[in-house]
Design a protein around this motif. Structure first.
Motif, PDB file in Angstrom:
ATOM      1  N   ARG A 112      44.016  43.332  42.081  1.00 64.99           N
ATOM      2  CA  ARG A 112      43.639  43.804  40.840  1.00 64.99           C
ATOM      3  C   ARG A 112      43.284  42.349  40.088  1.00 64.99           C
ATOM      4  O   ARG A 112      44.277  42.099  39.089  1.00 64.99           O
ATOM      5  CB  ARG A 112      44.289  44.768  40.095  1.00 64.99           C
ATOM      6  CG  ARG A 112      44.439  46.119  40.900  1.00 64.99           C
ATOM      7  CD  ARG A 112      42.946  46.710  40.652  1.00 64.99           C
ATOM      8  NE  ARG A 112      42.851  47.956  41.163  1.00 64.99           N
ATOM      9  CZ  ARG A 112      41.886  48.734  41.738  1.00 64.99           C
ATOM     10  NH1 ARG A 112      40.802  48.035  41.475  1.00 64.99           N
ATOM     11  NH2 ARG A 112      41.963  50.077  42.302  1.00 64.99           N
ATOM     12  N   HIS A 168      38.590  33.825  43.232  1.00 65.67           N
ATOM     13  CA  HIS A 168      38.807  35.198  43.404  1.00 65.67           C
ATOM     14  C   HIS A 168      38.669  35.621  44.887  1.00 65.67           C
ATOM     15  O   HIS A 168      39.125  36.502  45.379  1.00 65.67           O
ATOM     16  CB  HIS A 168      37.749  36.025  42.449  1.00 65.67           C
ATOM     17  CG  HIS A 168      37.662  37.517  42.458  1.00 65.67           C
ATOM     18  ND1 HIS A 168      36.846  38.222  43.403  1.00 65.67           N
ATOM     19  CD2 HIS A 168      38.502  38.195  41.916  1.00 65.67           C
ATOM     20  CE1 HIS A 168      37.184  39.276  43.356  1.00 65.67           C
ATOM     21  NE2 HIS A 168      38.126  39.660  42.186  1.00 65.67           N
ATOM     22  N   GLN A 207      35.384  37.805  39.543  1.00 68.08           N
ATOM     23  CA  GLN A 207      34.225  37.689  40.538  1.00 68.08           C
ATOM     24  C   GLN A 207      32.846  37.472  39.977  1.00 68.08           C
ATOM     25  O   GLN A 207      32.001  36.885  40.666  1.00 68.08           O
ATOM     26  CB  GLN A 207      34.319  39.031  41.393  1.00 68.08           C
ATOM     27  CG  GLN A 207      33.927  40.389  40.388  1.00 68.08           C
ATOM     28  CD  GLN A 207      35.020  41.006  39.897  1.00 68.08           C
ATOM     29  OE1 GLN A 207      35.887  40.407  39.697  1.00 68.08           O
ATOM     30  NE2 GLN A 207      35.017  42.288  39.939  1.00 68.08           N
ATOM     31  N   ARG A 208      32.822  37.632  38.874  1.00 73.35           N
ATOM     32  CA  ARG A 208      31.447  37.406  38.263  1.00 73.35           C
ATOM     33  C   ARG A 208      31.572  35.949  37.344  1.00 73.35           C
ATOM     34  O   ARG A 208      30.534  35.509  36.779  1.00 73.35           O
ATOM     35  CB  ARG A 208      31.037  38.452  37.133  1.00 73.35           C
ATOM     36  CG  ARG A 208      31.050  39.823  37.852  1.00 73.35           C
ATOM     37  CD  ARG A 208      30.546  40.923  36.640  1.00 73.35           C
ATOM     38  NE  ARG A 208      30.398  42.177  37.579  1.00 73.35           N
ATOM     39  CZ  ARG A 208      30.076  43.373  36.668  1.00 73.35           C
ATOM     40  NH1 ARG A 208      29.730  43.227  35.492  1.00 73.35           N
ATOM     41  NH2 ARG A 208      29.897  44.503  37.479  1.00 73.35           N
ATOM     42  N   TYR A 259      41.112  34.820  31.921  1.00 81.82           N
ATOM     43  CA  TYR A 259      40.002  35.320  32.831  1.00 81.82           C
ATOM     44  C   TYR A 259      40.233  36.097  33.844  1.00 81.82           C
ATOM     45  O   TYR A 259      39.588  36.974  34.329  1.00 81.82           O
ATOM     46  CB  TYR A 259      39.059  34.074  33.537  1.00 81.82           C
ATOM     47  CG  TYR A 259      38.377  33.201  32.365  1.00 81.82           C
ATOM     48  CD1 TYR A 259      37.281  33.993  31.717  1.00 81.82           C
ATOM     49  CD2 TYR A 259      38.846  32.085  32.027  1.00 81.82           C
ATOM     50  CE1 TYR A 259      36.518  33.072  30.652  1.00 81.82           C
ATOM     51  CE2 TYR A 259      38.127  31.338  31.068  1.00 81.82           C
ATOM     52  CZ  TYR A 259      37.007  31.742  30.526  1.00 81.82           C
ATOM     53  OH  TYR A 259      36.256  31.135  29.381  1.00 81.82           O
ATOM     54  N   GLN A 260      41.304  36.092  34.576  1.00 81.78           N
ATOM     55  CA  GLN A 260      41.836  36.936  35.835  1.00 81.78           C
ATOM     56  C   GLN A 260      42.613  38.155  35.524  1.00 81.78           C
ATOM     57  O   GLN A 260      42.850  38.733  36.475  1.00 81.78           O
ATOM     58  CB  GLN A 260      42.509  35.964  36.957  1.00 81.78           C
ATOM     59  CG  GLN A 260      41.554  34.984  37.293  1.00 81.78           C
ATOM     60  CD  GLN A 260      42.025  34.541  39.045  1.00 81.78           C
ATOM     61  OE1 GLN A 260      42.894  34.013  39.077  1.00 81.78           O
ATOM     62  NE2 GLN A 260      40.784  34.514  39.610  1.00 81.78           N
ATOM     63  N   GLY A 261      43.044  38.224  34.219  1.00 86.60           N
ATOM     64  CA  GLY A 261      43.687  39.543  33.690  1.00 86.60           C
ATOM     65  C   GLY A 261      45.029  39.438  34.338  1.00 86.60           C
ATOM     66  O   GLY A 261      45.653  40.565  34.630  1.00 86.60           O
ATOM     67  N   ARG A 314      40.472  39.766  38.061  1.00 84.78           N
ATOM     68  CA  ARG A 314      39.074  39.733  37.552  1.00 84.78           C
ATOM     69  C   ARG A 314      38.629  38.123  38.158  1.00 84.78           C
ATOM     70  O   ARG A 314      39.496  37.298  38.525  1.00 84.78           O
ATOM     71  CB  ARG A 314      39.409  39.875  36.341  1.00 84.78           C
ATOM     72  CG  ARG A 314      39.646  41.199  35.602  1.00 84.78           C
ATOM     73  CD  ARG A 314      39.068  41.290  34.336  1.00 84.78           C
ATOM     74  NE  ARG A 314      39.501  40.529  33.356  1.00 84.78           N
ATOM     75  CZ  ARG A 314      40.630  40.927  32.677  1.00 84.78           C
ATOM     76  NH1 ARG A 314      41.163  41.996  32.522  1.00 84.78           N
ATOM     77  NH2 ARG A 314      41.083  39.804  31.722  1.00 84.78           N
TER      78      ARG A 314
END
Length: 246
Positions: A50, A63, A54-55, A31-33, A52
């Motif tokens: 960098r 995040h 936030q959504r 999910y967070q890459g 991911r």
């Protein structure tokens, strides 16, 4: 934190909230890459975080917390790894007694530390063994239908009518309730084995391992306890050896 080149993003406590892999589980790496083997500096690009998430409803707070951290760069000193000796006192030397004193709640409390941190970030962590929404120590040992079935099947002959899913009641029985020395030793061995294996199973499922069925778990624990008794080398007619013939 310094330049982020030594500290691991998922496996070191650089965010001062514990290891992120333990808090979020293995799925969060996707999910967070950020790769599971990444250093903290690998989550930075062109002077910005960098990461991911936030959504994501589940990882939004994490995040946000990361974004508040200073962004490491090559001009900073190397990362430092320190042990906390007391409140606000950190040293590069390890002291066993000082470290023990820093462990929150030690053996007390019904909260599981990881789940407690997740709840503070707005992430609800359920029981991976039965699906219960809120995972606590008392749920895992042994209000959870999975763990209680294992506990009941293995310990009911020794505990008798006192067998129940209440953690505190079972602790009291283990300490004082056994009718003789042999039963006391055996019930403690069984209790230790069940707690260890249930906790290990829970962690394995949390990190996407396939769960073991209840029967498979019971057989594994039973075999482990028998092996422990065999290694103690009691005389052939000792009461504990009765388990070996069951």
């Amino acid at each position: 934190m310094g330049n982020g080149k030594q500290a691991f993003f998922w496996h070191d406590n650089w965010l001062r909230s514990g290891k992120l892999i333990d808090i979020t589980g293995a799925t969060c790496t996707r999910y967070q890459g950020v790769a599971r083997s990444a250093r903290v500096c690998d989550a930075v690009s062109t002077g910005q975080w960098r990461v991911r998430g936030q959504r994501s409803r589940n990882f939004h707070e994490l995040h946000h917390k990361i974004q508040l951290e200073p962004v490491p760069n090559n001009l900073m000193a190397n990362d430092q790894f320190l042990w906390r000796h007391e409140a606000y006192v950190y040293k590069d030397s390890f002291n066993a007694s000082k470290t023990w004193e820093q462990i929150p709640n030690k053996w007390n409390g019904n909260k599981l530390a990881t789940g407690d941190r997740l709840r503070k970030w707005g992430i609800q962590q359920g029981c991976v063994l039965c699906g219960e929404r809120d995972e606590t120590r008392d749920h895992l040992f042994f209000a959870c239908p999975y763990s209680y079935t294992v506990w009941d099947r293995l310990a009911s002959r020794l505990v008798g009518r006192r067998i129940n899913p209440d953690w505190q009641d079972m602790l009291r029985f283990i300490q004082t309730g056994a009718s003789n020395r042999a039963d006391q030793v055996l019930i403690r061995l069984v209790f230790q084995a069940v707690v260890y294996n249930v906790w290990r199973e829970r962690n394995g499922c949390r990190h996407q391992h396939s769960p073991r069925g209840i029967e498979q778990m019971i057989k594994a624990i039973h075999k482990g306890v028998k092996n422990m008794i065999s290694s103690l080398r009691y005389p052939w007619n000792h009461p504990l050896n009765g388990l070996l013939r069951r």
